[in-house]
Design a protein around this motif. Sequence first.
Motif, PDB file in Angstrom:
ATOM      1  N   SER A  60       0.829  -1.206   0.000  1.00 58.64           N
ATOM      2  CA  SER A  60       0.000   0.000   0.000  1.00 58.64           C
ATOM      3  C   SER A  60       0.858   1.249   0.000  1.00 58.64           C
ATOM      4  O   SER A  60       2.007   1.252   0.444  1.00 58.64           O
ATOM      5  CB  SER A  60      -0.913   0.017   1.237  1.00 58.64           C
ATOM      6  OG  SER A  60      -0.133   0.071   2.426  1.00 58.64           O
ATOM      7  N   ALA A  61       0.285   2.305  -0.548  1.00 63.02           N
ATOM      8  CA  ALA A  61       0.812   3.659  -0.460  1.00 63.02           C
ATOM      9  C   ALA A  61      -0.371   4.550  -0.108  1.00 63.02           C
ATOM     10  O   ALA A  61      -1.509   4.078  -0.031  1.00 63.02           O
ATOM     11  CB  ALA A  61       1.454   4.080  -1.768  1.00 63.02           C
ATOM     12  N   ASP A  89      -2.303  -0.944  -9.563  1.00 60.56           N
ATOM     13  CA  ASP A  89      -2.781  -0.355  -8.315  1.00 60.56           C
ATOM     14  C   ASP A  89      -4.260  -0.012  -8.423  1.00 60.56           C
ATOM     15  O   ASP A  89      -4.851  -0.013  -9.505  1.00 60.56           O
ATOM     16  CB  ASP A  89      -1.942   0.838  -7.864  1.00 60.56           C
ATOM     17  CG  ASP A  89      -2.092   2.077  -8.719  1.00 60.56           C
ATOM     18  OD1 ASP A  89      -3.175   2.313  -9.282  1.00 60.56           O
ATOM     19  OD2 ASP A  89      -1.123   2.843  -8.825  1.00 60.56           O
ATOM     20  N   THR A 144       7.615   6.039   0.990  1.00 61.63           N
ATOM     21  CA  THR A 144       6.264   6.396   0.579  1.00 61.63           C
ATOM     22  C   THR A 144       5.340   5.203   0.416  1.00 61.63           C
ATOM     23  O   THR A 144       4.135   5.399   0.218  1.00 61.63           O
ATOM     24  CB  THR A 144       6.291   7.165  -0.753  1.00 61.63           C
ATOM     25  OG1 THR A 144       6.903   6.347  -1.764  1.00 61.63           O
ATOM     26  CG2 THR A 144       7.064   8.463  -0.605  1.00 61.63           C
ATOM     27  N   GLU A 145       5.847   3.981   0.472  1.00 60.69           N
ATOM     28  CA  GLU A 145       4.991   2.810   0.332  1.00 60.69           C
ATOM     29  C   GLU A 145       5.596   1.606   1.035  1.00 60.69           C
ATOM     30  O   GLU A 145       6.798   1.578   1.322  1.00 60.69           O
ATOM     31  CB  GLU A 145       4.727   2.497  -1.143  1.00 60.69           C
ATOM     32  CG  GLU A 145       5.969   2.224  -1.957  1.00 60.69           C
ATOM     33  CD  GLU A 145       5.660   2.159  -3.452  1.00 60.69           C
ATOM     34  OE1 GLU A 145       4.789   2.934  -3.914  1.00 60.69           O
ATOM     35  OE2 GLU A 145       6.296   1.339  -4.160  1.00 60.69           O
TER      36      GLU A 145
END
Length: 487
Positions: A60-61, A89, A144-145
């Motif tokens: 996930s981000a 995504d 970031t993820e």
Amino acid sequence: MRRIWTCLLVLTALLAISCGGGGGSSSGGGGGSNPPPPPGPTGYSNASLNGHYVYSAHGSATGTTFAILGEFTADGAGRIISGSEDAHDSSFGAYPTTPFTGTYSVGSDGRGEMVANFSGGGTIRMRFALISTDKARLIEMSQTENATGMIQKQDAAATANLAGTYVFRFDGDNAGYQYSALGAVTASGPAASGTLTGTLDQNDGGAFASSVAVTGTYTVGAGGRGTATINFGPGNVHFLFYIVDASRLEIMGTDFIPNLNGYAVQQSGGPFSNAGTNGNFIFQLSGYTSAGIIREAGRFTLNGSGAVNSGVEDLNENGQFYENSTFTGTYSMAANGRAPVQLTYGTTTLKYVLWMTSPRTGILMSADGSSVESGPITLQQGTQSNATLNGGYSVLFSGYAGVTADVIAQVRANGTGSFTGTQDYNNGGTLGTGAALPGDYNVAANGRATGTLGGLPIRIYVADASTWYAISADNAKQMLGIAEKQQ
């Protein structure tokens, strides 16, 4: 029936075992004065990663969930000669295939790092811990993820076609609702293209449908990279897959909706029956209830005549840990390896469906409106004790504790109740490598153990000397772990 909504930021992974910031710092409860554990059992090196590999991960981000599926060739000397990656995504759907080259390094304990440099710009950094020269668990190192996954060596001799029956597992979301599916399909091969027929069970946000007919087609291309179109619950669903070897496929959905990823295992040992499906099994489940995240680990006995006995589990539902819960139940195994299962906890009975991949392994999924969760089951071998856990293990923990985080580690058990280890982590974008991971464990005869790892209380379920599952016993840390013995 209440459907279970998937948060936009899917809570995929955590071990925040006291994770601090900064590479090389100790985050395992013992401080920087703890000495590092001894090296891995086989003296790993860059030469341990040599040949062609398939890798897969999901995570996930902010505001999205994603899956990646790719392949690469390692030269045994620290270079990624070539590779390619596909990604999908929940915000944009499938991305074009992107080639890359890169570098990697492997330490003597099997912990390592790979950096992929993509042709269009950008990099991805992954930390991993080898189980063998053929397999590793991985985490993504990004601010970031978060993502977790596997690296598996490809058997080139098995990449030309599909043949036989495969049990598959898909997880993800369907139009914002948590979705899981288990089933089996038979390929019309051996051939590089053909048809798929079978059946599946699906749990779509708590709306369960059983024995849904499955039809489809597949095509296998160069390097074992293939595509499939399968018709089932959500309609025609499109997938990309890689053949790892004759027994396993890694799979990623390519549709915008539903957003799915998973794997398939060639089924063996059938036809199945109650009598032929018996013994003590450990299990692990993850997913969601209407209250929030749920994580479970436990063990039970299938008695060979349709009864589930001696069930015990530990679970964390939405930040509340429940210890040593007991249950009994029933199962009814069909010849195709499918069994409806009912488990009774006091006055509450919950429904599940079980698909066996072999007499020793299977996949379990919730089958009522109370939850959407799934996970593996594995047969226990013999009587367990502290001496069962002995040697080096590749360990991956995942979950959530206020922030998404992942930990990959090499942990050594000394056979008498002590752990030493080293971890690398992505704690919600705070990255660290080389942190000490001490602990302890006490294994009962049924394979359930109490212990700690990096100061975190854990409960362990031991299958044998090679495999154990773990769950955090901390209310605030909803996490699961898997450990596999290094070879």
